[in-house]
Design a protein around this motif. Sequence first.
Motif, PDB file in Angstrom:
ATOM      1  N   GLU A   6       4.093  14.354  14.251  1.00  0.00           N
ATOM      2  CA  GLU A   6       4.194  15.696  14.822  1.00  0.00           C
ATOM      3  C   GLU A   6       3.227  15.899  15.982  1.00  0.00           C
ATOM      4  O   GLU A   6       3.579  16.478  17.010  1.00  0.00           O
ATOM      5  N   SER A   7       2.003  15.401  15.846  1.00  0.00           N
ATOM      6  CA  SER A   7       1.010  15.582  16.915  1.00  0.00           C
ATOM      7  C   SER A   7       0.990  14.422  17.899  1.00  0.00           C
ATOM      8  O   SER A   7       0.389  14.526  18.962  1.00  0.00           O
ATOM      9  N   ALA A   8       1.643  13.313  17.563  1.00  0.00           N
ATOM     10  CA  ALA A   8       1.661  12.095  18.392  1.00  0.00           C
ATOM     11  C   ALA A   8       0.238  11.615  18.684  1.00  0.00           C
ATOM     12  O   ALA A   8      -0.072  11.142  19.774  1.00  0.00           O
ATOM     13  N   ALA A   9      -0.628  11.705  17.669  1.00  0.00           N
ATOM     14  CA  ALA A   9      -2.026  11.282  17.822  1.00  0.00           C
ATOM     15  C   ALA A   9      -2.409  10.374  16.659  1.00  0.00           C
ATOM     16  O   ALA A   9      -1.845  10.459  15.556  1.00  0.00           O
ATOM     17  N   TYR A  10      -3.377   9.472  16.901  1.00  0.00           N
ATOM     18  CA  TYR A  10      -3.872   8.604  15.845  1.00  0.00           C
ATOM     19  C   TYR A  10      -4.496   9.433  14.723  1.00  0.00           C
ATOM     20  O   TYR A  10      -5.006  10.539  14.948  1.00  0.00           O
ATOM     21  N   VAL A  11      -4.446   8.877  13.511  1.00  0.00           N
ATOM     22  CA  VAL A  11      -4.990   9.555  12.332  1.00  0.00           C
ATOM     23  C   VAL A  11      -6.176   8.738  11.836  1.00  0.00           C
ATOM     24  O   VAL A  11      -5.999   7.765  11.085  1.00  0.00           O
ATOM     25  N   PRO A  12      -7.415   9.092  12.223  1.00  0.00           N
ATOM     26  CA  PRO A  12      -8.579   8.286  11.833  1.00  0.00           C
ATOM     27  C   PRO A  12      -8.705   8.085  10.331  1.00  0.00           C
ATOM     28  O   PRO A  12      -9.112   7.005   9.867  1.00  0.00           O
ATOM     29  N   SER A  13      -8.330   9.097   9.527  1.00  0.00           N
ATOM     30  CA  SER A  13      -8.468   8.953   8.076  1.00  0.00           C
ATOM     31  C   SER A  13      -7.557   7.860   7.529  1.00  0.00           C
ATOM     32  O   SER A  13      -7.902   7.190   6.544  1.00  0.00           O
ATOM     33  N   VAL A  14      -6.409   7.653   8.159  1.00  0.00           N
ATOM     34  CA  VAL A  14      -5.512   6.578   7.741  1.00  0.00           C
ATOM     35  C   VAL A  14      -6.166   5.224   7.984  1.00  0.00           C
ATOM     36  O   VAL A  14      -6.150   4.336   7.123  1.00  0.00           O
ATOM     37  N   PHE A  15      -6.765   5.064   9.153  1.00  0.00           N
ATOM     38  CA  PHE A  15      -7.434   3.798   9.468  1.00  0.00           C
ATOM     39  C   PHE A  15      -8.586   3.542   8.502  1.00  0.00           C
ATOM     40  O   PHE A  15      -8.782   2.409   8.034  1.00  0.00           O
ATOM     41  N   GLN A  16      -9.344   4.579   8.180  1.00  0.00           N
ATOM     42  CA  GLN A  16     -10.462   4.404   7.255  1.00  0.00           C
ATOM     43  C   GLN A  16      -9.972   4.048   5.855  1.00  0.00           C
ATOM     44  O   GLN A  16     -10.478   3.113   5.218  1.00  0.00           O
ATOM     45  N   ASP A  17      -8.961   4.778   5.369  1.00  0.00           N
ATOM     46  CA  ASP A  17      -8.483   4.544   4.008  1.00  0.00           C
ATOM     47  C   ASP A  17      -7.819   3.180   3.855  1.00  0.00           C
ATOM     48  O   ASP A  17      -7.837   2.589   2.764  1.00  0.00           O
ATOM     49  N   MET A  18      -7.228   2.665   4.937  1.00  0.00           N
ATOM     50  CA  MET A  18      -6.588   1.355   4.887  1.00  0.00           C
ATOM     51  C   MET A  18      -7.581   0.216   5.110  1.00  0.00           C
ATOM     52  O   MET A  18      -7.200  -0.954   5.090  1.00  0.00           O
TER      53      MET A  18
ATOM     54  N   ALA B  87       0.900   0.562  -5.977  1.00  0.00           N
ATOM     55  CA  ALA B  87       0.399   0.719  -7.343  1.00  0.00           C
ATOM     56  C   ALA B  87      -0.797   1.669  -7.410  1.00  0.00           C
ATOM     57  O   ALA B  87      -0.953   2.435  -8.371  1.00  0.00           O
ATOM     58  N   SER B  88      -1.652   1.643  -6.395  1.00  0.00           N
ATOM     59  CA  SER B  88      -2.856   2.476  -6.401  1.00  0.00           C
ATOM     60  C   SER B  88      -2.614   3.909  -5.944  1.00  0.00           C
ATOM     61  O   SER B  88      -3.462   4.778  -6.134  1.00  0.00           O
ATOM     62  N   GLY B  89      -1.458   4.164  -5.311  1.00  0.00           N
ATOM     63  CA  GLY B  89      -1.178   5.487  -4.770  1.00  0.00           C
ATOM     64  C   GLY B  89      -1.547   5.641  -3.312  1.00  0.00           C
ATOM     65  O   GLY B  89      -1.232   6.667  -2.692  1.00  0.00           O
ATOM     66  N   LEU B  90      -2.239   4.647  -2.738  1.00  0.00           N
ATOM     67  CA  LEU B  90      -2.632   4.752  -1.333  1.00  0.00           C
ATOM     68  C   LEU B  90      -1.409   4.771  -0.410  1.00  0.00           C
ATOM     69  O   LEU B  90      -1.405   5.479   0.602  1.00  0.00           O
ATOM     70  N   ALA B  91      -0.365   4.014  -0.762  1.00  0.00           N
ATOM     71  CA  ALA B  91       0.821   3.962   0.094  1.00  0.00           C
ATOM     72  C   ALA B  91       1.421   5.349   0.270  1.00  0.00           C
ATOM     73  O   ALA B  91       1.775   5.749   1.386  1.00  0.00           O
ATOM     74  N   ALA B  92       1.532   6.094  -0.807  1.00  0.00           N
ATOM     75  CA  ALA B  92       2.095   7.440  -0.724  1.00  0.00           C
ATOM     76  C   ALA B  92       1.196   8.367   0.090  1.00  0.00           C
ATOM     77  O   ALA B  92       1.670   9.208   0.871  1.00  0.00           O
TER      78      ALA B  92
ATOM     79  N   THR C 203      -0.095  -1.424  11.313  1.00  0.00           N
ATOM     80  CA  THR C 203      -1.319  -1.116  10.575  1.00  0.00           C
ATOM     81  C   THR C 203      -1.484  -2.038   9.360  1.00  0.00           C
ATOM     82  O   THR C 203      -2.605  -2.427   9.024  1.00  0.00           O
ATOM     83  N   LEU C 204      -0.381  -2.384   8.701  1.00  0.00           N
ATOM     84  CA  LEU C 204      -0.463  -3.312   7.565  1.00  0.00           C
ATOM     85  C   LEU C 204      -0.920  -4.689   8.035  1.00  0.00           C
ATOM     86  O   LEU C 204      -1.686  -5.380   7.348  1.00  0.00           O
ATOM     87  N   LEU C 205      -0.480  -5.106   9.216  1.00  0.00           N
ATOM     88  CA  LEU C 205      -0.901  -6.403   9.745  1.00  0.00           C
ATOM     89  C   LEU C 205      -2.388  -6.394  10.092  1.00  0.00           C
ATOM     90  O   LEU C 205      -3.084  -7.389   9.872  1.00  0.00           O
ATOM     91  N   MET C 206      -2.895  -5.280  10.592  1.00  0.00           N
ATOM     92  CA  MET C 206      -4.335  -5.186  10.827  1.00  0.00           C
ATOM     93  C   MET C 206      -5.103  -5.329   9.518  1.00  0.00           C
ATOM     94  O   MET C 206      -6.151  -5.993   9.464  1.00  0.00           O
ATOM     95  N   ALA C 207      -4.585  -4.711   8.462  1.00  0.00           N
ATOM     96  CA  ALA C 207      -5.240  -4.830   7.156  1.00  0.00           C
ATOM     97  C   ALA C 207      -5.226  -6.289   6.689  1.00  0.00           C
ATOM     98  O   ALA C 207      -6.217  -6.778   6.125  1.00  0.00           O
ATOM     99  N   TRP C 208      -4.109  -6.990   6.924  1.00  0.00           N
ATOM    100  CA  TRP C 208      -4.036  -8.391   6.531  1.00  0.00           C
ATOM    101  C   TRP C 208      -5.045  -9.231   7.328  1.00  0.00           C
ATOM    102  O   TRP C 208      -5.733 -10.084   6.764  1.00  0.00           O
ATOM    103  N   PHE C 209      -5.147  -8.974   8.626  1.00  0.00           N
ATOM    104  CA  PHE C 209      -6.119  -9.716   9.439  1.00  0.00           C
ATOM    105  C   PHE C 209      -7.538  -9.446   8.955  1.00  0.00           C
ATOM    106  O   PHE C 209      -8.372 -10.358   8.915  1.00  0.00           O
ATOM    107  N   SER C 210      -7.838  -8.202   8.604  1.00  0.00           N
ATOM    108  CA  SER C 210      -9.186  -7.883   8.122  1.00  0.00           C
ATOM    109  C   SER C 210      -9.535  -8.689   6.876  1.00  0.00           C
ATOM    110  O   SER C 210     -10.692  -9.075   6.677  1.00  0.00           O
ATOM    111  N   ARG C 211      -8.531  -8.976   6.050  1.00  0.00           N
ATOM    112  CA  ARG C 211      -8.777  -9.737   4.829  1.00  0.00           C
ATOM    113  C   ARG C 211      -8.754 -11.251   5.046  1.00  0.00           C
ATOM    114  O   ARG C 211      -9.527 -11.980   4.425  1.00  0.00           O
TER     115      ARG C 211
END
Length: 503
Positions: A187-199, A115-120, A136-144
């Motif tokens: 494509e780069s097979a590397a973690y995306v720090p901005s994804v972790f921050q935004d989630m 709904a917020s557009g973050l998923a896209a 990553t979604l499960l990590m977000a659930w644990f954080s909450r």
Amino acid sequence: MRECLIGIDAGGTMTKAALFDMEGRELACERRPNQMLFPAPGHTERDPERMWRATCESVQALIETTGIDPGDIQAVSASGYGSGIYLVDAESNPVRPGVVSTDSRAAAIVAEWEASGLAASVAARTQQRLWPGQSTLLMAWFSRHEPEVLGRTARVLYCKDFLRAKLTGEHSTDATDGGIGGAIDVESAAYVPSVFQDMGIGDWLDRMPPIGPSAAVAAGVSAAAARLTGLRAGTPVVRGLVDVTAAAVASGVTGPHQLSMIAGTFSINSTLHATPRTSVMPFLQMPYPIGGQVLATEGAATSASNFEWFCREILDGEAARAVARGQSVYDVCSDMIAAALERDNNILFFPFLFGGPGGAPAGLLGVRRSDVLGDVLRAIFEGVAFAHRMDIDTLLTGPDAARPQVIRLAGGASRSAIWGQIFADVLGLPVEVTDGTELGAQGVAIASAVAIGAYPDFESAVAAMVRVRRRYEPSAERHAFYEAKYARFRAITRTLAAHWPGA
């Protein structure tokens, strides 16, 4: 005994250990059940230590029953289901139960972010859709909901990586698991720090495992693990592959002319691409170890597990007694289904026991008084094939879709000749099945053969270690019949989803 490899595969219900020779032939397999936990509605968990014990028992029994000298085992590797999560301390002890990828506790978070557009936004950076069982979604659930668990966690691991950690004490992963976990840029097979921050899971990033090559020796079997498994201490343990990729490798899928189809707990349907797909965002997407390609996947929990449920909970009479005697359920039912294929049949089965598209329910429609068990079994086989086709229709949509000419079938349904033919007739493409019963384990055995230098690369190993056993050609007449029946299946599925309570 000659030099061998052991592949371990921790699947939906069983953990398996299989012995292979260096040409990829499956010599023996041992299986032990996994303990599933359902602590709350929508929560699907696994006892990690119980899974580790199942692994130890399977490997030990494999060594004892085959009489192999542990010194002849050249390498060991593990595969396992993708996504979900295992949280461990520095000594590889779990800090809470593992979570299985069928878990739906994070569904509300997915809906919120859609709904917020973050998923896209996140999907564009990880090249796949968000879904509740994603790591990553499960990590977000644990954080909450369980914020204290982060403080106890030294490392986030995936299923296969947890087993390797117990075998060796080493913590890492490969890009196939990282991809399915929704944690990397494919494509780069590397973690995306901005994804972790935004989630909202930035604090988890330093707990993520280092990413290394799939076909590389990660460490050796520890002395403690050697005592529990019967393996020789120091035996090379190869990093391995997630099960979706491992099964595709063991099926001999090497290029975009092939479609990998796994009919097990999930309907898993995958094609290969030179670069990540973007026109239609896949359910899953991950780097593939052959040719620098990317494996794009569509799937849902709508496959052969529906048939297994029916056999376990509903099937009665001689067929059930035969299954209890140890016969294959596919052998028991094949004659009944073959006879049913000679009769008119408009029965539709909707294989949505774990939830259907838009909330559509599972069920049978159109059963008549004159119908017999074989007619119902036939409808179940057809319904599962229709559910696969729904996923495949999505997979083959868009300008960057592959155009496969043949399907390589794996999973429980591949054991049934009748089902293989139904898949060919429904999909209108030839279906091929390769040797072996445990393709997840075989896939990581292939990775092990590359890692120890038995073959120079995956391409050479697949050419030497994979053999097609059966091929089913589609019938033009049956395909035309199934086109009409599939159209009814799709239309009624949409109607059920629109009107079923809670949909």
